[in-house]
Design a protein around this motif. Structure first.
Motif, PDB file in Angstrom:
ATOM      1  N   GLN A 133      -0.256  -1.701 -20.636  1.00 58.52           N
ATOM      2  CA  GLN A 133       0.321  -2.442 -19.516  1.00 58.52           C
ATOM      3  C   GLN A 133       0.721  -3.856 -19.908  1.00 58.52           C
ATOM      4  O   GLN A 133       1.793  -4.338 -19.530  1.00 58.52           O
ATOM      5  N   LYS A 134      -0.105  -4.516 -20.687  1.00 57.14           N
ATOM      6  CA  LYS A 134       0.184  -5.898 -21.053  1.00 57.14           C
ATOM      7  C   LYS A 134       1.437  -5.981 -21.928  1.00 57.14           C
ATOM      8  O   LYS A 134       2.328  -6.806 -21.708  1.00 57.14           O
TER       9      LYS A 134
ATOM     10  N   LEU B  88       7.377  -6.975 -22.322  1.00 57.09           N
ATOM     11  CA  LEU B  88       8.715  -6.529 -22.713  1.00 57.09           C
ATOM     12  C   LEU B  88       9.658  -6.529 -21.510  1.00 57.09           C
ATOM     13  O   LEU B  88      10.829  -6.941 -21.629  1.00 57.09           O
ATOM     14  N   ALA B  89       9.151  -6.086 -20.368  1.00 54.43           N
ATOM     15  CA  ALA B  89       9.976  -6.083 -19.154  1.00 54.43           C
ATOM     16  C   ALA B  89      10.417  -7.493 -18.789  1.00 54.43           C
ATOM     17  O   ALA B  89      11.575  -7.715 -18.397  1.00 54.43           O
ATOM     18  N   ASN B  90       9.511  -8.460 -18.932  1.00 52.84           N
ATOM     19  CA  ASN B  90       9.871  -9.856 -18.655  1.00 52.84           C
ATOM     20  C   ASN B  90      10.964 -10.334 -19.593  1.00 52.84           C
ATOM     21  O   ASN B  90      11.893 -11.044 -19.178  1.00 52.84           O
ATOM     22  N   GLN B  91      10.861  -9.940 -20.877  1.00 53.12           N
ATOM     23  CA  GLN B  91      11.899 -10.314 -21.851  1.00 53.12           C
ATOM     24  C   GLN B  91      13.259  -9.741 -21.461  1.00 53.12           C
ATOM     25  O   GLN B  91      14.299 -10.371 -21.648  1.00 53.12           O
TER      26      GLN B  91
ATOM     27  N   THR C  65       7.291  -3.336  -9.432  1.00 50.72           N
ATOM     28  CA  THR C  65       5.903  -2.907  -9.558  1.00 50.72           C
ATOM     29  C   THR C  65       5.689  -2.269 -10.924  1.00 50.72           C
ATOM     30  O   THR C  65       6.649  -1.963 -11.650  1.00 50.72           O
ATOM     31  N   TRP C  66       4.418  -2.047 -11.248  1.00 52.19           N
ATOM     32  CA  TRP C  66       4.096  -1.393 -12.519  1.00 52.19           C
ATOM     33  C   TRP C  66       4.739  -0.011 -12.589  1.00 52.19           C
ATOM     34  O   TRP C  66       5.287   0.391 -13.628  1.00 52.19           O
TER      35      TRP C  66
ATOM     36  N   SER D 243       3.954   7.070 -18.074  1.00 59.67           N
ATOM     37  CA  SER D 243       3.090   7.326 -16.925  1.00 59.67           C
ATOM     38  C   SER D 243       2.405   6.043 -16.477  1.00 59.67           C
ATOM     39  O   SER D 243       1.657   5.433 -17.246  1.00 59.67           O
ATOM     40  N   PRO D 244       2.593   5.608 -15.234  1.00 56.78           N
ATOM     41  CA  PRO D 244       1.926   4.375 -14.771  1.00 56.78           C
ATOM     42  C   PRO D 244       0.425   4.561 -14.561  1.00 56.78           C
ATOM     43  O   PRO D 244      -0.321   3.592 -14.544  1.00 56.78           O
TER      44      PRO D 244
END
Length: 706
Positions: free
Chosen positions: A615-616, A621-624, A630-631, A669-670
């Motif tokens: 998750q971290k 990566l999503a922020n980049q 949501t997750w 898979s979340p």
């Protein structure tokens, strides 16, 4: 966990000091010379001229060990012998719950948080009395010798008390994982025909109550909790008792003085239901001599086992690894402190922030773990390292790398060990040996545990069908990726598997399906006679063997490496064979991957995979990439799937997976896969059938287009 405190003084100074003093014979001062000789010695060899074996330990080459202590050939005799030797010493410990409340997490989930006190201990003599009273109470409730009794309960002291009471009175114990679904438990209870069941209030109310009408033979339920419970609403004909009331019943002179029918070595001790990676659970029939032999082999690989040791118990006691570990600890006078995965460390999910986890209080010297738990510890610590300042990371890396090089050469780095003191404190600071079992441990994780926790990490290989015994690496063996030599209680053969391309003539080492033979090989599966012929056989000398389905390679020094598994092999449309386990083991090295299941269909020509992402890492990566949500939305975003796929392909290419072995599509898979979800076993092995059904829509999507 604040790892900045780990760096007590500049790491480059330590490395410089080591270089300055490198002319000193450190290997004499630390015993490294002797350890290196032990690591390189021949550990097992074939008893025949054939490369397929059977291979035996060179320490007991002429005959296999069947008992650890002469004359102690049943489990009740082992326990009586322990009470005789260690009567006044602490045996089983449980932490007191001081307070608990619910906390709502940022994602909306509610976690119960606990503040726990010190460990409260029962001595061997106190335990002996409790075992005697509980066994007598069960007999007073109608439990008969050689008639099965079930336990469906979390890992706790009462589980071991129940087991010892059953062993003493020759009540075969039927065990179930606490995470097993209610239908599977009902199936096992009916198949084994039990009339008495030991469980906890939580499991009784959440899992058993709804299926009790489906279990007509059940007459008595004993709950282990100290608090009382409301017994209204249970089916007529079933009596509910507290464990304490059964002990009080058993303490009455007229019950306590009843004759006891003692077991003999060939009597059934345990029917262990495995959660299994496929299909319905199977009950493995284990007699007393199986467990006695298996534990004799296991204990020989743990040097110095004795009253100075403290073992932390948190893995499922219904798993053969944990059950034999705890019985062995009791036999040798070790203290056992009970814990759970949710309370293990200061950072565990049920520990209130600012209070102490179980490791910090207990300070264990011995610990068993499955690779999944070690992988989590590895990723959590290294994630914290990445969050350090540039200067701190620069100081941390030389110490880690220097010790890594020393370990690879067979040496230690005592001065560098000081730097890892804070990391060691995560597990209490006193762990002298860890044992990993249940699944392959990656070399990277094994090295990490060696370096940061400053102790040998042994890998074990065995199955429920062999009482968990098979092989264990010796403490002096600093290699990775191997599971050691056969234990002194058993021997190993390799059987050609032509379809998979493995034979005893393979170079540089013979390979094949692993067969384990010896007194630890169990008696087959309960009430499934047809399965026994496929998996078990008896040779011309009367020795039992089990065909494991795992593929092994025997190295020149007599150590085994697991290289494949028959059931994980899938033939693609173009005729190539893909080992799903091999692919998963390789791709777990990807930093974005917390867990992975590879999948392939024989009417397709490529592999796909389901991934539980870190998750971290994925959030960063999503922020980049400027992706918000949501997750679950991040995991389902096509850009995230492509980025993770790109990295796993890079990892796959770097370790030279074949083109057809590399997944071409992934699903993120979340939700993590836990035993509670039913997607993995209690040993965190993948349940492929359940995973396939769970992700059926995604499989159809990924195989609908390439």
């Amino acid at each position: 966990m604040d790892l900045s405190a780990v760096l007590l003084f500049p790491v480059h100074a330590v490395v410089w000091l080591y270089s300055l003093l490198s002319f000193l014979p450190w290997y004499f001062l630390t015993g490294a010379q002797e350890k290196k000789a032990l690591a390189k010695r021949l550990k097992s060899k074939s008893t025949s001229d054939q490369p397929d074996g059977p291979y035996r330990s060179t320490d007991r080459f002429e005959s296999l060990v069947t008992v650890d202590f002469p004359g102690k050939d049943t489990l009740d005799k082992l326990f009586d012998y322990a009470v005789e030797r260690f009567g006044k010493l602490d045996c089983l410990g449980t932490r007191e719950v001081l307070s608990g409340d619910n906390e709502t997490q940022p994602n909306g989930k509610v976690f119960k948080k606990l503040i726990l006190g010190e460990y409260k201990w029962k001595s061997y003599e106190e335990l002996d009395i409790e075992v005697s009273h509980f066994g007598s109470g069960l007999a007073a409730l109608g439990q008969q010798p050689k008639s099965t009794i079930a336990i469906f309960c979390e890992t706790r002291a009462e589980w071991m008390i129940t087991a010892q009471a059953c062993f003493r009175r020759n009540f075969p114990l039927v065990t179930f994982y606490a995470t097993l679904g209610e239908d599977a438990v009902a199936y096992g209870l009916n198949e084994s025909g039990v009339t008495h069941l030991v469980t906890s209030i939580e499991l009784l109310e959440t899992k058993l109550k709804s299926v009790l009408l489906q279990i007509p033979n059940l007459k008595h339920i004993i709950y282990v909790d100290s608090k009382s419970m409301n017994t209204a609403g249970f089916p007529q004909g079933i009596q509910i008792h507290s464990m304490h009331s059964v002990e009080e019943l058993g303490a009455k002179p007229e019950n306590l003085n009843r004759p006891i029918v003692k077991p003999v070595p060939s009597d059934l001790a345990v029917i262990m239901y495995t959660s299994g990676s496929t299909g319905r659970p199977k009950g493995v029939m284990i007699i007393h001599s199986n467990l006695i032999g298996g534990m004799a082999g296991q204990c020989e690989r743990i040097p110095g086992l004795g009253p100075k040791d403290t073992y932390i118990a948190y893995l499922p006691l219904a798993h053969v690894l944990e059950m034999t570990a705890e019985i062995s600890c009791v036999t040798y006078g070790c203290r056992i402190g009970y814990s759970s995965p949710q309370t293990l460390s200061d950072q565990s999910t049920k520990i209130k922030k600012g209070s102490k986890g179980d490791c910090s209080v207990l300070k264990p010297s011995l610990m068993a773990a499955v690779p999944e738990i070690m992988d989590r510890i590895n990723k959590n610590v290294m994630s914290k390292v990445q969050e350090m300042s540039c200067v701190q990371r620069t100081l941390f890396k030389p110490a880690y790398d220097y010790k890594l090089e020393q370990i690879k050469k067979g040496y230690d780095a005592p001065l560098c060990n000081i730097l890892f003191k804070k990391v060691r404190a995560l597990l209490g600071g006193n762990v002298r040996m860890m044992l990993s079992g249940g699944a392959p441990l990656s070399p990277a994780t094994q090295r990490f545990m060696n370096i940061c926790f400053c102790c040998p990490v042994g890998q074990g290989y065995g199955l429920t069908e062999t009482c968990g015994a098979g092989t264990i690496t010796e403490v002096a063996d600093y290699s990775t990726g191997r599971v050691g030599a056969p234990l002194i209680c058993c021997e190993v053969k390799l059987k050609d598997w032509a379809e998979g391309g493995y034979t005893k003539r393979d170079k540089p080492h013979p390979r094949g399906e692993i067969l384990i033979g010896g007194p630890n090989v169990t008696m087959g599966y309960y009430r499934t006679e047809g399965c026994n012929n496929d998996d078990f056989f008896v040779d011309q000398n009367g020795q039992r063997w089990f065909c494991t389905g795992d593929i092994g390679e025997m190295h020149a020094d007599g150590c085994l490496q697991i290289v494949d598994r028959k059931k994980d092999l899938v033939k693609l449309q173009a005729g190539e064979y893909v080992s799903l386990g091999k692919v998963e083991s390789a791709l777990k090295n990807c930093s974005f991957v917390d867990n992975i299941c590879a999948y392939a269909n024989s009417d397709q020509n490529y592999v796909i995979s389901f991934i539980v992402p870190n998750q971290k890492k994925l959030t960063a990566l999503a922020n980049q990439k400027g992706i918000e949500g949501t997750w679950e939305e991040i995991c389902n975003h096509p850009v995230m799937e492509r980025e993770v796929l790109r990295e796993i392909k890079e990892v796959a290419n770097s370790i030279k997976l074949q083109r057809f072995e590399i997944p071409v599509m992934v699903h993120l898979s979340p939700e993590p896969w836990t035993p509670e979800t039913g997607l993995v076993t209690d040993a965190f092995k993948l349940k492929r059938k359940e995973l396939k059904n769970h992700y059926l829509n995604d499989i159809e999507r990924m195989y609908g287009h390439k």
